[in-house]
Design an enzyme around this catalytic site. Sequence first.
Site, mmCIF file in Angstrom:
data_model
loop_
_atom_site.group_PDB
_atom_site.id
_atom_site.type_symbol
_atom_site.label_atom_id
_atom_site.label_comp_id
_atom_site.label_asym_id
_atom_site.label_seq_id
_atom_site.Cartn_x
_atom_site.Cartn_y
_atom_site.Cartn_z
ATOM 1 N N ILE A 137 0.836 -1.189 0.000
ATOM 2 C CA ILE A 137 0.000 0.000 0.000
ATOM 3 C C ILE A 137 0.880 1.252 0.000
ATOM 4 O O ILE A 137 1.789 1.389 0.820
ATOM 5 C CB ILE A 137 -0.939 0.026 1.220
ATOM 6 C CG1 ILE A 137 -1.883 -1.189 1.191
ATOM 7 C CG2 ILE A 137 -1.745 1.326 1.247
ATOM 8 C CD1 ILE A 137 -2.774 -1.254 -0.031
ATOM 9 N N LYS A 138 0.592 2.149 -0.913
ATOM 10 C CA LYS A 138 1.366 3.380 -1.054
ATOM 11 C C LYS A 138 0.531 4.545 -0.543
ATOM 12 O O LYS A 138 -0.612 4.736 -0.978
ATOM 13 C CB LYS A 138 1.733 3.573 -2.528
ATOM 14 C CG LYS A 138 2.847 4.546 -2.807
ATOM 15 C CD LYS A 138 3.189 4.467 -4.304
ATOM 16 C CE LYS A 138 4.330 5.366 -4.684
ATOM 17 N NZ LYS A 138 4.577 5.316 -6.149
#
Length: 213
Positions: free
Chosen positions: A78-79
């Site tokens: 997840i960014k």
Amino acid sequence: LDSADINEIKELCKTNLIDGITTNPSLIAKSGGNILDVIKEICGLVRGPVSAEVTATDHKAMMMEAEKLLNLAENVTIKVPLTSDGLLTCKELSKNNVSVNVTLCFSASQAILAAKAGATFISPFVGRLDDIGQSGLDLIYDIVEIYNNYNYKTQVLVASIRGVNHVIESAKIGADVVTIPTKTFKEMFNHPLTDKGLKAFLSDWQDTGQSIL
């Protein structure tokens, strides 16, 4: 590799030199595909982490988007943006052993906060700093030094690469990861003396009239 272009990724994965993929909303938009479909397909092409960025700006919505992205594949990272809500999201996700890439980092102080929030990766943007007259590589040096001083586990993932020199210098400094545009990745193979030498070798070999097969 920094790309959301499925054809590019397929082509370069054949080299067996790609360890993971980073994407962002701009790259997804450029691909013309649906973000969920694109991320899922990319995850099936590579074994390493695939950074999928949330588009929400508040913590609650970020968590909801993260949950949806994590359901796509086991290798989703997840960014999140380096904002207070982004770091709050990073802290919560990392507590649950979720891989998190904190992006849009432009200072060492930001990098310290990301490490404290448990980020798996920190993404400092060297090219964008160079664009405004600052030294992006100096930032990489500072972050690597600070992280080494305190044994932070967060990996330095150099982003916004403008050319092969950024890759080389980042490696010399000791960055853990560099995410590279397709054009720059292909340029890393090239050197005029390699081409010249190969041409000479092939010419001399042809003159022998021999064949290995």
